[in-house]
Design a protein around this motif. Structure first.
Motif: not given
Length: 93
Positions: A86-87, A90, A50-51, A46-47, A83, A43-44
């Motif tokens: 965002l982590i 989520e 995207a960033q 994927e974030i 970042m 998941m990290v």
């Protein structure tokens, strides 16, 4: 190119649970089992993709360590703090 943040800016904006280690911000997440940690690391990733901001992710048996820095700028910028936020959002979702 992003501007490096001052020590005061980093301290004021660093999310809870994150620490500073030189030119990086760091957090270790704990998990009950290995695969939950691996899923979190994905998941990290994927974030990060995207960033367009790619952290160092260390996978251990029950821990995932995430390290953020802006390599091109040579230190910590707003992109690293964003970042981290965002982590966190989520992780807590």
């Amino acid at each position: 190119m992003a501007d490096l943040l001052s020590d005061d800016e980093i301290e004021a904006e660093l999310p809870d649970e994150w620490t500073r280690d030189g030119d990086e911000i760091v957090r270790v997440y704990e998990f009950d089992d290995y695969l939950r940690g691996v899923n979190f690391a994905q998941m990290v990733g994927e974030i990060a993709e995207a960033q367009f901001h790619h952290p160092e992710i260390v996978i251990r048996y029950s821990e995932i360590e995430v390290r953020l820095t802006s390599h091109e700028e040579g230190g910590i910028t707003d992109a690293d703090l964003e970042m981290a936020d965002l982590i966190e959002s989520e992780r807590n979702a």
